[in-house]
Design a protein around this motif. Structure first.
Motif, short mmCIF file in Angstrom:
data_model
loop_
_atom_site.label_atom_id
_atom_site.label_comp_id
_atom_site.label_asym_id
_atom_site.label_seq_id
_atom_site.Cartn_x
_atom_site.Cartn_y
_atom_site.Cartn_z
N ALA A 103 0.82 -1.21 0.00
CA ALA A 103 0.00 0.00 0.00
C ALA A 103 0.86 1.26 0.00
O ALA A 103 0.44 2.30 -0.48
N SER A 119 -7.51 7.89 3.11
CA SER A 119 -8.82 7.48 2.59
C SER A 119 -9.58 8.61 1.92
O SER A 119 -10.61 8.37 1.27
N ALA A 164 -4.78 7.17 -1.10
CA ALA A 164 -4.25 5.81 -0.96
C ALA A 164 -4.10 5.14 -2.31
O ALA A 164 -3.14 4.38 -2.54
N ASN A 165 -5.01 5.41 -3.25
CA ASN A 165 -4.90 4.86 -4.61
C ASN A 165 -3.60 5.31 -5.27
O ASN A 165 -2.85 4.50 -5.83
N ALA A 179 -0.40 3.83 -3.49
CA ALA A 179 -0.22 2.40 -3.76
C ALA A 179 0.30 2.17 -5.17
O ALA A 179 1.21 1.36 -5.39
N CYS A 183 0.89 -3.69 -5.99
CA CYS A 183 -0.26 -3.12 -5.26
C CYS A 183 -1.58 -3.77 -5.65
O CYS A 183 -2.62 -3.47 -5.05
N ASN A 184 -1.58 -4.64 -6.67
CA ASN A 184 -2.84 -5.26 -7.08
C ASN A 184 -2.62 -6.70 -7.56
O ASN A 184 -1.50 -7.08 -7.94
N HIS A 194 -5.13 -2.11 -3.93
CA HIS A 194 -5.12 -0.78 -3.29
C HIS A 194 -5.21 0.36 -4.29
O HIS A 194 -5.43 1.51 -3.89
#
Length: 683
Positions: A67, A251, A274-275, A278, A470-471, A497
């Motif tokens: 993250a 967030s 956060a997007n 990450a 991150c994914n 994330h």
């Protein structure tokens, strides 16, 4: 673009054994060292247990998605703070007053001061609340003020909403209304458009102009019950009424990035801090410590900041304390900007990179000597790359590729391609000619731009790499196209994330994109390669069925046809009442004009495009390319129409991200499509 070819003009005497001997001797003497990847390039990702067959990156620590990369960087605000700690009094943002001038710069500390003043001005003068529910619009071309506005907004926990330069008044008005934007920071050129949309956007109250406000603008604003103020004056207001920063939470929303789409109103992609963090962390981990973006890096910003791709690039650059210069605003002057700034990092898109390749190949093909020398250089560099040797100091770089590298400034160490597929030929050409790492990323706005990235040192082409750390990624069955996950094929889906929170005020579209388990469905068809990397092979959306029942994906065919040097743009059309497809082709004017002269064809460019012999020549060329690229018989066009003008945003034929608007295209070329079907039917 003819400057791309000048490097070939003086090399005709270097063919033969002497050149080969010199190249071999130089190679042995310089003894290049192969690049060492931290990941086995033959085994790039990990398949997780379970029926989903999802895969994750080998950079995931302990098999867990990342993250963050740094403990003290969890928001984009933290990114700017880290960059400032690294490069406080070093250059941050640069611009050129004109094409004859060098870049002028402000430092990280100066940029922070201006952002603080601007943010304070928004709070003190216009009572903007410091929470993630306050949306500030930005309607401007890439420039330092764009980034200063973003820094200001994020420093006070607000949300930035870009308006596309090419969306037009209807879409811009829609966004202002849906997001309930009361304040927009804009270029001078956008002030009249904002005045026009005010009648449909009663909540718009404040225009912050980048530049001086004229008396006419003050009068017009007063008539419309608007306040217009220059950014300079608002910064002065903030300097006199300073407010402490109000840092956002991870967030919190960072931006609503509206995607234009091919039909309907724009959709507001909600991306959090956060997007962004990450996605940046996932990319940084793949760049590895010795290659990650740092304070010595320089970037020329020309890809639209309204899009997620350029935003995520800048997030990584600021995190490393790098400097960012901005192009002059005219793409025709891009080469001049590159040669002046001499960037080290070059993010780009296939449309530009393809033209580089096409121009070089077209020029090389005019001379047997040039072509032979060029092919020798490419073969030698390809052999180096297969052994993991990435270099720009070979003899081939000195006698063949030096001026290609110089055209981009001569210091490029990393090229990143995104937004659309990059062909294998172009990827190989760039790696050879530039002598640096050339990586291709894949993702979409909804996954914060990137979800995969090719690995450093990889010599593979036609792949987009393993998942970012991150994914995770899985493939889902698409039975109507005969793609099944058990065979390593299916619709690409992301979970992690960097996946967005949904479309703003649009639960129906959100439900279409995100399933109940939080998987983002891309609409692209992917295939896992044996080495664990992903290949994009088709498109689930925009498929159509021919009369005999065969399904086709037009993007795949268009991509194959666009490899032709004669072709600039392609639109493929088919329907269930017909047994074959037809193509609308925009020829590359420079290459096609030269080709026509060789054939002895007379007339203007438009007149030549209308001739049957030109249509036949292009059709023969693209069908041959289609065969070489594995297209089946029913996937090949049976007729072409040559359109003498590029598909453009102004004509509403393509989106700002260069995607074809198929329903609009169908209507626009209705007569030409009917004529092609009639001609083939009567043949």
């Amino acid at each position: 673009m003819s400057d791309w070819l000048s490097f070939l003009s003086s090399q005709s005497t270097l063919i033969g054994l002497g050149t080969v001997a010199a190249a071999t001797a130089y190679y042995v003497a310089s003894r290049p060292t192969p690049f060492q990847s931290l990941v086995d390039l033959d085994n790039q990702s990990i398949e997780l247990p379970g029926p989903e067959r999802a895969r994750i990156s080998k950079f995931c620590p302990g098999g867990k998605l990342v993250a963050t990369l740094y403990d003290d960087v969890k928001t984009q605000y933290d990114v700017f703070c880290r960059g400032r700690r690294i490069s406080g009094d070093s250059p941050c943002l640069g611009w050129r007053p004109d094409a004859q001038s060098d870049f002028e710069w402000i430092t990280y500390n100066e940029a922070n001061e201006r952002a603080t003043n601007l943010g304070s001005g928004l709070v003190s003068k216009f009572n903007c609340t410091t929470d993630s529910k306050t949306f500030i619009g930005i309607y401007a071309q890439n420039k330092p003020e764009w980034v200063i506005t973003e820094m200001a907004v994020l420093s006070y926990r607000m949300v930035l909403v870009p308006l596309y330069d090419t969306l037009g008044p209807d879409a811009s008005g829609y966004i202002i209304n849906q997001a309930e934007i009361s304040t927009v920071v804009c270029d001078a050129a956008k002030v009249p458009l904002l005045f026009d949309v005010t009648k449909r956007c009663p909540q718009l109250k404040v225009i912050v102009k980048i530049g001086d406000v004229t008396e006419e603008e003050k009068t017009r604003a007063s008539e419309l019950d608007l306040t217009i103020i220059s950014m300079t004056d608002l910064e002065a207001e903030g300097a006199a009424n300073r407010h402490d920063h109000v840092p956002p939470l991870p967030s919190d929303l960072s931006t609503i990035c509206y995607t234009s789409g091919t039909t309907g109103d724009p959709k507001g992609v909600m991306l959090t801090h956060a997007n962004f963090i990450a996605d940046t962390a996932g990319a940084f981990m793949q760049l590895q410590p010795d290659n990650e973006l740092n304070k010595d890096d320089v970037h020329l910003s020309y890809l639209p900041l309204a899009h997620a791709f350029e935003r995520i690039i800048q997030c990584g650059l600021f995190c490393g304390g790098a400097r960012i210069g901005f192009f002059q605003g005219d793409i025709k002057l891009l080469m001049n900007d590159l040669q002046t700034l001499k960037p080290t990092v070059f993010p780009s898109v296939p449309r530009l990179l393809n033209r580089v390749y096409d121009k070089v190949i077209a020029g090389v093909s005019k001379s047997f000597v040039k072509k032979t020398l060029f092919q020798m250089a490419i073969r030698s560099k390809e052999n180096d790359i297969k052994r993991g040797i990435i270099r720009n100091d070979s003899i081939w770089d000195k006698i063949v590729f030096k001026k290609v590298q110089a055209t981009l400034g001569g210091r490029i160490r990393l090229v990143l391609s995104g937004s659309a597929p990059l062909s294998s030929k172009v990827m190989s050409f760039l790696r050879c000619s530039l002598g640096c790492h050339v990586l291709e990323g894949y993702g979409q706005t909804e996954s914060t731009a990137g979800s995969t990235l090719t690995l450093l040192g990889s010599s593979d082409v036609g792949q987009v790499g393993p998942p970012l750390a991150c994914n995770k990624i899985k493939l889902v069955d698409v039975p109507e196209l005969d793609y099944f996950a058990q065979n390593g094929q299916g619709e690409v889906c992301f979970w992690g994330h960097n996946v967005f929170k949904g479309y703003y005020k649009n639960p129906e579209k959100t439900k279409e994109a995100l399933d109940e388990d939080g998987w983002l469905h891309s609409g692209d068809i992917g295939e896992w390669h044996s080495n664990g990397s992903l290949r994009i092979i088709d498109r689930k959306k925009h498929i159509f069925k021919l009369a005999q029942g065969e399904y086709l994906a037009p993007e795949k065919i268009e991509q194959a046809y666009n490899l032709s040097p004669l072709v600039a743009q392609t639109f493929i059309y088919g329907e269930s009442l017909q047994a074959y497809i037809v193509a609308v082709i925009v020829p590359d004017e420079e290459v096609f004009t030269s080709f026509a002269a060789e054939k002895g064809w007379k007339g203007t460019f438009a007149e030549i495009c209308a001739s049957e012999e030109a249509k036949k020549a292009v059709l023969d060329d693209i069908v041959l390319l289609g065969k070489k690229n594995g297209l089946k018989g029913f996937e090949q066009a049976k007729a072409v129409y040559l359109h003498p003008r590029p598909f453009s945003i102004e004509d509403n034929l393509i989106t700002p991200s260069m995607k074809v608007k198929r329903p609009v295209m169908k209507q626009f070329f209705k007569a030409e499509i009917a004529a092609m079907y009639a001609a083939v039917g009567n043949a």
